[in-house]
Write an enzyme that holds these catalytic residues in place. Structure first.
Site, short mmCIF file in Angstrom:
data_model
loop_
_atom_site.label_atom_id
_atom_site.label_comp_id
_atom_site.label_asym_id
_atom_site.label_seq_id
_atom_site.Cartn_x
_atom_site.Cartn_y
_atom_site.Cartn_z
N LEU A 21 0.81 -1.21 0.00
CA LEU A 21 0.00 0.00 0.00
C LEU A 21 0.84 1.27 0.00
CD1 LEU A 21 -2.73 -1.03 2.61
CD2 LEU A 21 -2.88 -1.10 0.11
N GLY A 22 2.05 1.18 0.51
CA GLY A 22 2.89 2.37 0.57
C GLY A 22 4.23 2.05 1.16
N SER A 23 5.15 3.00 1.04
CA SER A 23 6.48 2.80 1.61
C SER A 23 7.14 4.15 1.83
CB SER A 23 7.35 1.94 0.69
OG SER A 23 7.59 2.62 -0.54
N SER A 25 10.50 6.20 4.45
CA SER A 25 11.56 6.04 5.43
C SER A 25 11.07 5.32 6.68
CB SER A 25 12.14 7.41 5.81
OG SER A 25 11.12 8.25 6.30
N PHE A 26 9.74 5.29 6.89
CA PHE A 26 9.20 4.58 8.05
C PHE A 26 9.19 3.08 7.84
CE2 PHE A 26 5.62 5.16 5.22
CZ PHE A 26 4.99 3.93 5.26
N GLU A 28 7.51 -0.11 5.31
CA GLU A 28 6.57 -0.46 4.25
C GLU A 28 5.22 -0.81 4.84
OE1 GLU A 28 8.74 -3.73 2.55
OE2 GLU A 28 9.64 -2.45 1.02
N LEU A 29 4.18 -0.54 4.07
CA LEU A 29 2.82 -0.81 4.50
C LEU A 29 2.17 -1.76 3.52
CD1 LEU A 29 0.67 0.17 6.64
CD2 LEU A 29 -0.21 1.60 4.80
N LYS A 44 2.22 -3.03 8.97
CA LYS A 44 3.32 -2.08 8.84
C LYS A 44 4.63 -2.78 9.17
CE LYS A 44 4.23 2.70 10.25
NZ LYS A 44 3.71 3.80 11.08
N ASP A 134 1.58 17.21 14.71
CA ASP A 134 1.60 17.21 13.24
C ASP A 134 0.17 17.14 12.70
OD1 ASP A 134 2.71 17.41 10.74
OD2 ASP A 134 3.26 15.29 10.58
#
EC number: 2.7.11.1
Length: 457
Positions: A21-23, A25-26, A28-29, A44, A134
């Site tokens: 679903l996404g990636s 610096s944190f 990968e999802l 995650k 944030d």
């Protein structure tokens, strides 16, 4: 572990990884599937050898906030091979995604319905002793299924404990702090280098509301050679823009909101009920119906909006009661992304309309303070946010804001339930979560696999 190995891997003994679903610096999802129940979840992953590990810290904050209205369930956390893994509930699109779908403008009605929940979310975090730091549209997501009209606050990568819940001791006032958060929505005091407190989260929320109403903020799109120069330009423009100018042509309640937030002293506890009452009274005077028909529903099926048009009502010039003031671009979505996102919106709306015709009304406090200060120091030292966003993660290239100074990871929380004023028969919170009819207004939203775009300036 390569991609194929990940796809075949089972996390925690029962969660199989699906598509990415996404990636960033944190880490990968991934979309995950509970192989025992078929339930879809979000997984995650963070490399164990990452320079600034944060997933364990984040999962502890998540556990600490469990029980608040709209806080997703943390299903599992642990280490699998080379990765730290966190399994959580899957959520729907962010308010920034929906804002783009609605051609980057929200109606006053939608903003007021959102504002009530957003204030509750921030209040809940504060009640548990944490600042978010944030606040921005990307960090608020809509739920799915029976919680389709509930707003979730996510991303605790920059969250900071501001008081000890047992001693009630507040963190000390400090100056010369680096900007933490997202410059576009940062409070004036944050730009001035003052340690953040509860007042700053609320001021940032005010900028989010005006962003939704106006379509943009006056300090967007400023050009500069370096990040520091850009922050300085944003700060200067923000301080030169009076609240009256920012809120010109919009109801005076928004001006009152900012004046109240800026009147708070560093350690003051905000009167969240007063702020909600400002917007609830305005909602009533405008004659709106609390039906949870948002702009993203109406934009596809205009006929749905007929039941939510304001009823003609008197509009007395009220001065809402409250505590005395103690003075003290995102680029246009690419065609491919837009096509996938629009398709998802249409699919979920089509299902909702067919299931109910005209949409009807609808939409735990744990006591543990064991968040390690060392973990806090780690994630406060991170630089730059470059993550791409899936359904769960929020900050991505092309997100709704200037890049955060510190990277913020993707996690969830939400606010507690609150009684309304005497004039409102049912609370916004309970209405959003309790009506089985309009839960379909955002129900069964197709998963949005949002790819990367260009980073907004």
């Amino acid at each position: 572990m390569d991609r194929n190995q990940k796809m075949d891997h089972v996390i925690g003994g029962k969660f199989k990884l699906g598509r990415k679903l996404g990636s960033g610096s944190f880490g990968e999802l991934y979309l995950g599937i509970n192989i025992q129940t078929g339930e879809e979840v979000a997984v995650k992953l963070e490399p164990v050898k990452t320079r600034h590990p944060q997933l364990q810290y984040e999962s502890k904050i998540y556990m600490f906030l469990q029980g608040g209205t709209g806080v997703p369930h943390l299903k599992w956390f642990g280490v699998e091979g080379e990765y730290s893994c966190m399994v959580i509930d899957l959520l729907g699109p962010s308010l920034e995604d929906l804002f783009n779908y609605c051609k980057r403008i929200f109606s006053l009605k939608s903003v007021l319905m959102l504002a009530d929940q957003l204030i509750c979310r921030v209040e809940y975090m504060h009640s548990r002793g944490f600042l978010h730091r944030d606040i921005k549209p990307d960090n608020f997501l809509m739920g799915l299924g029976r919680r389709a009209n509930q707003v979730y606050i996510i991303d605790y990568g920059l969250a900071k404990k501001y008081k000890d819940l047992q001693t009630q001791k507040h963190i000390p006032y400090r100056e010369n702090k680096n900007l933490t958060g997202t410059a576009r929505y940062a409070s004036v005091n944050t730009h001035l280098g003052i340690e953040q407190s509860r007042r700053d989260d609320l001021e940032s929320l005010g900028y989010v509301l005006m962003y939704f109403l106006r379509g943009s903020l006056p300090w967007q799109g400023l050009k500069a050679g370096t990040k520091k120069q850009k922050y300085d330009k944003i700060s200067e423009k923000k301080m030169l823009t009076s609240v009256e100018t920012l809120c010109k042509s919009y109801p005076s309640e928004f001006t009152s909101y900012f004046h109240y937030c800026r009147s708070l002293r560093f350690e003051d506890k905000p009167d969240y009920s007063y702020l909600r009452r400002l917007f609830r009274d305005l909602f009533i005077r405008e004659g709106y119906q609390l039906d949870y028909v948002f702009d993203w529903t109406i934009s596809k099926y205009p006929q749905i909006g007929s039941s939510s048009r304001p009823r003609p009502t008197p509009r007395p010039a009220l001065d809402p009661p409250g505590p005395p003031a103690e003075r003290a671009e995102k680029p246009t979505v690419g065609q491919d992304l837009r096509g996938r996102f629009t398709g998802a919106i249409e699919a979920f709306t089509r299902r909702n309309v067919s299931s109910q015709g005209a949409l009807g009304d609808r939409s735990r406090h744990r006591s543990s303070d064991d968040i390690p200060s060392s973990a806090k120091e780690v994630h406060e030292s991170r630089n730059g946010s470059t993550s791409k966003r899936g359904v769960i993660s929020s900050t991505r290239p092309g997100s709704s804001a200037e890049p955060s100074e510190n990277h913020s990871s993707r996690l969830f929380s939400s606010g507690s339930r609150h009684a309304t004023t005497q004039r409102v028969p049912q609370s916004y919170e309970s209405a959003a979560a309790a009506r089985p009819g309009h839960e379909d207004a955002i129900r069964n939203f197709e998963l949005l696999t949002i790819g990367s775009g260009k980073k907004r300036k």
